[in-house]
Design a protein around this motif. Structure first.
Motif, mmCIF file in Angstrom:
data_model
loop_
_atom_site.group_PDB
_atom_site.id
_atom_site.type_symbol
_atom_site.label_atom_id
_atom_site.label_comp_id
_atom_site.label_asym_id
_atom_site.label_seq_id
_atom_site.Cartn_x
_atom_site.Cartn_y
_atom_site.Cartn_z
ATOM 1 N N ASP A 65 0.810 -1.214 0.000
ATOM 2 C CA ASP A 65 0.000 0.000 0.000
ATOM 3 C C ASP A 65 0.845 1.267 0.000
ATOM 4 O OD1 ASP A 65 -2.923 -0.313 -0.033
ATOM 5 O OD2 ASP A 65 -2.570 -1.641 1.668
ATOM 6 N N SER A 66 1.852 1.304 0.835
ATOM 7 C CA SER A 66 2.618 2.540 0.991
ATOM 8 C C SER A 66 3.559 2.820 -0.161
ATOM 9 C CB SER A 66 3.413 2.499 2.302
ATOM 10 O OG SER A 66 4.353 1.424 2.302
ATOM 11 N N LEU A 67 4.135 1.767 -0.763
ATOM 12 C CA LEU A 67 5.159 1.952 -1.794
ATOM 13 C C LEU A 67 4.830 1.261 -3.108
ATOM 14 C CD1 LEU A 67 8.325 1.243 0.440
ATOM 15 C CD2 LEU A 67 7.328 3.481 -0.124
ATOM 16 N N HIS A 68 3.814 0.434 -3.138
ATOM 17 C CA HIS A 68 3.507 -0.428 -4.295
ATOM 18 C C HIS A 68 4.716 -1.295 -4.648
ATOM 19 C CE1 HIS A 68 -0.553 0.848 -5.372
ATOM 20 N NE2 HIS A 68 -0.192 2.000 -4.820
ATOM 21 N N ARG A 69 5.326 -1.854 -3.620
ATOM 22 C CA ARG A 69 6.486 -2.726 -3.740
ATOM 23 C C ARG A 69 6.208 -4.033 -3.009
ATOM 24 N NH1 ARG A 69 11.616 -0.040 -4.928
ATOM 25 N NH2 ARG A 69 11.331 2.219 -5.227
ATOM 26 N N MET A 70 7.090 -5.039 -3.281
ATOM 27 C CA MET A 70 6.914 -6.374 -2.725
ATOM 28 C C MET A 70 8.119 -6.783 -1.895
ATOM 29 S SD MET A 70 4.705 -8.891 -2.726
ATOM 30 C CE MET A 70 4.977 -9.847 -1.217
ATOM 31 N N ASP A 71 7.859 -7.162 -0.667
ATOM 32 C CA ASP A 71 8.885 -7.707 0.214
ATOM 33 C C ASP A 71 9.272 -9.090 -0.314
ATOM 34 O OD1 ASP A 71 10.136 -9.194 2.344
ATOM 35 O OD2 ASP A 71 9.374 -7.731 3.781
ATOM 36 N N GLU A 72 10.551 -9.282 -0.697
ATOM 37 C CA GLU A 72 10.979 -10.544 -1.297
ATOM 38 C C GLU A 72 10.795 -11.743 -0.373
ATOM 39 O OE1 GLU A 72 14.514 -10.463 -4.192
ATOM 40 O OE2 GLU A 72 14.855 -8.733 -2.880
ATOM 41 N N ALA A 73 11.087 -11.560 0.905
ATOM 42 C CA ALA A 73 10.950 -12.678 1.838
ATOM 43 C C ALA A 73 9.495 -13.130 1.935
ATOM 44 C CB ALA A 73 11.493 -12.286 3.210
ATOM 45 N N ALA B 110 7.219 -12.664 -0.374
ATOM 46 C CA ALA B 110 6.865 -13.255 -1.667
ATOM 47 C C ALA B 110 7.333 -14.698 -1.762
ATOM 48 C CB ALA B 110 7.480 -12.431 -2.800
ATOM 49 N N ARG B 111 8.565 -14.937 -1.366
ATOM 50 C CA ARG B 111 9.101 -16.304 -1.490
ATOM 51 C C ARG B 111 8.365 -17.273 -0.574
ATOM 52 N NH1 ARG B 111 15.354 -18.242 -2.220
ATOM 53 N NH2 ARG B 111 14.908 -20.485 -2.235
ATOM 54 N N THR B 112 8.103 -16.828 0.632
ATOM 55 C CA THR B 112 7.373 -17.690 1.567
ATOM 56 C C THR B 112 5.991 -18.035 1.021
ATOM 57 O OG1 THR B 112 8.547 -16.834 3.501
ATOM 58 C CG2 THR B 112 6.390 -17.830 3.885
ATOM 59 N N ALA B 113 5.291 -17.039 0.503
ATOM 60 C CA ALA B 113 3.949 -17.263 -0.014
ATOM 61 C C ALA B 113 3.954 -18.183 -1.224
ATOM 62 C CB ALA B 113 3.309 -15.922 -0.370
ATOM 63 N N LEU B 114 4.904 -17.989 -2.124
ATOM 64 C CA LEU B 114 4.980 -18.808 -3.334
ATOM 65 C C LEU B 114 5.364 -20.249 -3.008
ATOM 66 C CD1 LEU B 114 6.694 -16.108 -5.520
ATOM 67 C CD2 LEU B 114 4.530 -17.229 -6.104
ATOM 68 N N GLU B 115 6.292 -20.426 -2.098
ATOM 69 C CA GLU B 115 6.691 -21.778 -1.726
ATOM 70 C C GLU B 115 5.587 -22.480 -0.936
ATOM 71 O OE1 GLU B 115 10.496 -21.238 0.168
ATOM 72 O OE2 GLU B 115 11.563 -21.262 -1.770
ATOM 73 N N THR B 116 4.869 -21.730 -0.127
ATOM 74 C CA THR B 116 3.737 -22.307 0.594
ATOM 75 C C THR B 116 2.676 -22.800 -0.375
ATOM 76 O OG1 THR B 116 4.127 -20.902 2.533
ATOM 77 C CG2 THR B 116 1.907 -21.815 2.269
ATOM 78 N N ALA B 117 2.514 -22.091 -1.490
ATOM 79 C CA ALA B 117 1.551 -22.503 -2.516
ATOM 80 C C ALA B 117 2.011 -23.744 -3.262
ATOM 81 C CB ALA B 117 1.329 -21.356 -3.499
ATOM 82 N N GLY B 118 3.289 -24.111 -3.140
ATOM 83 C CA GLY B 118 3.812 -25.317 -3.776
ATOM 84 C C GLY B 118 4.861 -25.075 -4.836
ATOM 85 N N PHE B 119 5.102 -23.800 -5.170
ATOM 86 C CA PHE B 119 6.076 -23.487 -6.206
ATOM 87 C C PHE B 119 7.512 -23.695 -5.715
ATOM 88 C CE2 PHE B 119 2.412 -20.884 -7.534
ATOM 89 C CZ PHE B 119 2.312 -21.286 -8.857
ATOM 90 N N VAL B 120 8.383 -24.068 -6.672
ATOM 91 C CA VAL B 120 9.812 -24.222 -6.396
ATOM 92 C C VAL B 120 10.558 -23.163 -7.193
ATOM 93 C CG1 VAL B 120 11.815 -25.743 -6.607
ATOM 94 C CG2 VAL B 120 9.562 -26.706 -6.014
ATOM 95 N N LEU B 121 11.361 -22.362 -6.509
ATOM 96 C CA LEU B 121 12.137 -21.327 -7.187
ATOM 97 C C LEU B 121 13.249 -21.988 -7.991
ATOM 98 C CD1 LEU B 121 12.711 -18.321 -7.673
ATOM 99 C CD2 LEU B 121 14.138 -18.337 -5.610
ATOM 100 N N GLU B 122 13.200 -21.790 -9.327
ATOM 101 C CA GLU B 122 14.142 -22.434 -10.224
ATOM 102 C C GLU B 122 15.272 -21.522 -10.643
ATOM 103 O OE1 GLU B 122 13.131 -25.370 -13.653
ATOM 104 O OE2 GLU B 122 13.084 -23.367 -14.550
ATOM 105 N N ALA B 123 14.988 -20.252 -10.838
ATOM 106 C CA ALA B 123 16.015 -19.316 -11.318
ATOM 107 C C ALA B 123 15.651 -17.894 -10.924
ATOM 108 C CB ALA B 123 16.156 -19.414 -12.832
ATOM 109 N N GLU B 124 16.684 -17.097 -10.692
ATOM 110 C CA GLU B 124 16.536 -15.672 -10.458
ATOM 111 C C GLU B 124 17.326 -14.930 -11.524
ATOM 112 O OE1 GLU B 124 16.953 -14.351 -6.324
ATOM 113 O OE2 GLU B 124 17.304 -16.443 -5.770
#
Length: 267
Positions: free
Chosen positions: A205-213, A215-229
């Protein structure tokens, strides 16, 4: 809100058509920005898209996303259609692109509806029926993709799922829906503005930005595996403390780019 194959394959790569590589397992050297030259140089792309290319680096992003001819791809939260138009060409004549615009965004800014209409119109038949590029609308947490997808791309939108105006749990529900929409082995490509470390959901809301930590927690909780950055949009000069719409930083924010995968053995 918002890498080349040998000479024998050069023609197929440059035209965006299918090649022998499209039927083979992905290899890092098979995806270069030049593979997508036809999509980027499409004369039908609006001037505004072309002007944005220097910053948005479409060839590099499509290569990172490993987009192939013939794939079914979702453009999740399509905005003005920049990625939709690129994907329409990059997936070729046998591909399908599903351009999703959330109801909540249209309610906030009605122009999103007309921009979606304009983005898909060039790919309709003589009767106006969508062909290859299909518009979808619905709740942001429940995108109704009509077939299992090879890939989903969401550019500078993950943070929007954490806006205070949306119901609590929207992000988790939406990410679960994206996971379910992908084929086993399917790819999710996420690009977003980096927030200061530890800023959490409040940065949306304040910055229209995403906290990486977060984001990663939420995506991995959903089942995704981070393959590349990718460091494609890394800009160390951005202190990450300004709202992304601030004129002093707009278009020059530090961004992360991730390719995640739904496991091949996923049910």
């Amino acid at each position: 809100m918002r890498r080349f194959l040998g000479l024998a394959l050069a023609l197929g790569v440059l035209t965006g058509c299918g090649s022998a590589d499209d039927a083979a397992p992905a290899r890092a050297d098979a995806f270069s920005p030049s593979r997508y030259a036809a999509a980027i140089n499409d004369i039908a792309r609006p001037a505004a898209d072309r002007e944005a290319d220097a910053q948005r680096k479409p060839g590099e992003l499509l290569a990172f996303a490993q987009i192939r001819s013939g794939e079914a791809v979702g453009d999740y939260i399509m905005g003005g259609g920049y990625m939709t138009r690129l994907l329409a060409q990059a997936t070729g004549g046998s591909g399908r692109v599903y351009a999703f615009q959330p109801d909540e965004f249209i309610a906030f800014r009605p122009e999103y509806a007309s921009e979606q209409d304009a983005a898909v119109a060039p790919y309709a038949d003589n009767e106006g029926n969508p062909v290859r590029v299909f518009p979808l609308r619905g709740p942001v947490a429940a995108p109704d993709f009509p077939e299992p997808l090879d890939a989903i791309i969401s550019v500078m939108n993950l943070h929007d799922l954490y806006l205070a105006s949306l119901p609590e749990g929207t992000a988790d529900t939406a990410l679960a829906a994206l996971y379910a929409a992908l084929k086993p082995g399917g790819r999710l490509i996420v690009v977003d503005h980096r927030a200061p470390p530890g800023s959490g959901a409040a940065a949306a809301d304040s910055l229209h930005r995403m906290d990486e930590a977060l984001a990663r927690t939420a995506l991995e909780t959903a089942g995704f595996v981070l393959e590349a950055e990718s460091d494609l949009y890394t800009r160390p000069d951005d202190p990450r403390t300004a709202n992304v719409f601030d004129a002093a930083i707009r278009g020059r924010t530090d961004q992360f780019a991730w390719r995640l995968r739904k496991p091949e053995n996923a049910q």
